[in-house]
Design a protein around this motif. Structure first.
Motif, short mmCIF file in Angstrom:
data_model
loop_
_atom_site.label_atom_id
_atom_site.label_comp_id
_atom_site.label_asym_id
_atom_site.label_seq_id
_atom_site.Cartn_x
_atom_site.Cartn_y
_atom_site.Cartn_z
N TRP A 234 -5.83 -9.63 0.90
CA TRP A 234 -6.59 -8.40 1.14
C TRP A 234 -8.03 -8.70 1.60
N GLU A 235 -8.67 -9.62 0.86
CA GLU A 235 -10.10 -9.84 1.09
C GLU A 235 -10.39 -10.29 2.52
N SER A 236 -9.51 -11.12 3.08
CA SER A 236 -9.77 -11.65 4.42
C SER A 236 -9.18 -10.75 5.52
N SER A 237 -8.63 -9.60 5.13
CA SER A 237 -7.99 -8.73 6.14
C SER A 237 -8.92 -7.58 6.51
N ASP A 238 -8.77 -7.08 7.72
CA ASP A 238 -9.57 -5.91 8.09
C ASP A 238 -8.97 -4.68 7.40
N PRO A 239 -9.70 -3.53 7.39
CA PRO A 239 -9.26 -2.41 6.55
C PRO A 239 -7.83 -1.92 6.83
N ILE A 240 -7.43 -1.85 8.09
CA ILE A 240 -6.09 -1.32 8.38
C ILE A 240 -5.02 -2.31 7.91
N ARG A 241 -5.26 -3.58 8.14
CA ARG A 241 -4.29 -4.58 7.66
C ARG A 241 -4.21 -4.54 6.13
N ARG A 242 -5.39 -4.33 5.52
CA ARG A 242 -5.41 -4.28 4.05
C ARG A 242 -4.54 -3.11 3.55
N GLN A 243 -4.68 -1.96 4.22
CA GLN A 243 -3.81 -0.81 3.86
C GLN A 243 -2.34 -1.21 3.99
N LEU A 244 -2.01 -1.87 5.10
CA LEU A 244 -0.60 -2.23 5.34
C LEU A 244 -0.09 -3.24 4.34
N LEU A 245 -1.03 -4.00 3.76
CA LEU A 245 -0.64 -4.98 2.74
C LEU A 245 -0.68 -4.37 1.34
N GLY A 246 -0.80 -3.06 1.27
CA GLY A 246 -0.62 -2.38 -0.02
C GLY A 246 -1.88 -2.10 -0.80
N ALA A 247 -3.05 -2.37 -0.21
CA ALA A 247 -4.29 -2.11 -0.97
C ALA A 247 -4.51 -0.61 -1.10
N GLY A 248 -5.25 -0.23 -2.13
CA GLY A 248 -5.58 1.18 -2.33
C GLY A 248 -6.58 1.27 -3.45
N VAL A 249 -7.16 2.44 -3.63
CA VAL A 249 -8.21 2.61 -4.64
C VAL A 249 -7.61 2.74 -6.03
N ASN A 250 -6.61 3.61 -6.15
CA ASN A 250 -5.94 3.79 -7.44
C ASN A 250 -4.56 4.39 -7.18
N CYS A 251 -3.78 4.58 -8.24
CA CYS A 251 -2.38 5.01 -8.05
C CYS A 251 -2.29 6.41 -7.45
N ASN A 252 -3.21 7.29 -7.85
CA ASN A 252 -3.17 8.65 -7.31
C ASN A 252 -3.27 8.62 -5.78
N GLY A 253 -3.99 7.62 -5.29
CA GLY A 253 -4.20 7.51 -3.85
C GLY A 253 -2.94 7.20 -3.05
N TYR A 254 -1.87 6.78 -3.74
CA TYR A 254 -0.61 6.62 -2.99
C TYR A 254 -0.06 7.99 -2.59
#
Ligand SMILES: O=C(O)CCC(=O)C(=O)O
Length: 277
Positions: A234-254
């Motif tokens: 996640w850390e080395s990815s740009d924001p869109i790639r990070r989203q695609l790799l499953g990052a998010g703020v919290n569970c509600n955000g899914y």
């Protein structure tokens, strides 16, 4: 994402094919150089599995391969492919599953036994009350080996079967369902398929090992289907790639995403606003 990726947006003809047939073939999605690089990494993993005892006559199913090499990671948000994925599924998406399959020559005589036909997602097909079943996800299969002829362990589909909840199987498990065809494509082709399209892998009766990478994209409220140990990327990815790799703020955000959960929505607001609702 560079806005130049929009030249690869889904065309009306492609949308029609995907909606009507449940799959879409994009030839030359990968350059010969990309195929060579991906194949070198694929072979390295395959050789490693063989040395650790994998039976050379049976198919290797290897999930969670994205962390194994940057060339696999780079396809997660591949500009020639991702715009077609978001044109089909929208922006609340991520890579929920990825697996590679090597299908070596079976060494067996050709038979007529019925393949393992299925729709993706297991229990979803029993526990979701709707007809037709909901689309929910799709896979993109990148073919690294030449399966332009049948009998090479091809991926098979029944075109137009994505709206059917059941598929009639041949009597005595001999032969394939009505309308079934092998998908015959050259190395570098990407085959998009709706998870509901009835499909199957097949035995390899040729002398060539079949090599494919499958990338499964689905809504962010779907769970991963393999370990997907990609969080360290996640850390080395740009924001869109990070989203695609499953990052998010919290569970509600899914379920109810904020702008921080879904940078793809922000990007599309700017570059393809008709997709944002
Ligand atoms: O090996 C194949 O071609 C079939 C793969 C498959 O069934 C799947 O990814 O769901």
């Amino acid at each position: 994402m560079d806005p130049s990726c929009l030249q690869y947006a889904l065309t009306e003809e492609e949308r029609k094919q995907f909606n009507e047939l449940g799959y879409l073939i994009v030839e030359n999605a990968l350059s010969p150089e990309q195929v060579a690089e991906l194949t070198a990494e694929f072979d390295r993993i395959y050789e490693d599995k063989l040395s650790s005892g994998h039976d050379p006559k049976t198919a290797l199913f290897y999930p969670n391969f994205i962390p194994d090499h940057s060339s696999f990671l780079n396809l997660v948000d591949y500009d020639k492919v991702l715009p077609k994925v978001w044109d089909i599924l929208g922006w609340n998406i991520y890579l929920y599953h990825a697996h590679m399959i090597a299908t070596p020559p079976s060494g067996k005589a050709k038979s007529d036994a019925t393949f393992g036909w299925h729709q993706d997602s297991g229990r979803v097909n029993m526990e979701m009350e709707s007809h037709p079943r909901p689309r929910l996800s799709l896979k993109v299969a990148y073919f690294l080996s030449d399966v332009s002829e049948p009998d090479r362990g091809n991926f098979w589909v029944v075109p137009g079967s994505h709206l059917k909840d059941n598929l009639e199987m041949p009597a005595d498990r001999q032969g394939q369902p009505e309308g079934a065809i092998p998908v015959c494509v050259k190395p570098g082709s990407a085959v998009f398929f709706d998870r509901r399209t009835w499909h199957a892998g097949s035995p390899n009766w040729s002398d060539y090992t079949r090599k494919v990478l499958f990338y499964g994209y689905g809504y962010r409220w779907i769970r991963t289907k393999d370990d997907m140990t990609v969080q360290h990327l996640w850390e080395s990815s740009d924001p869109i790639r990070r989203q695609l790799l499953g990052a998010g703020v919290n569970c509600n955000g899914y379920y109810s995403p904020t702008d921080e959960d879904v940078p793809l929505r922000g990007w599309l607001k700017e570059h393809q606003p008709e997709l944002v609702r």
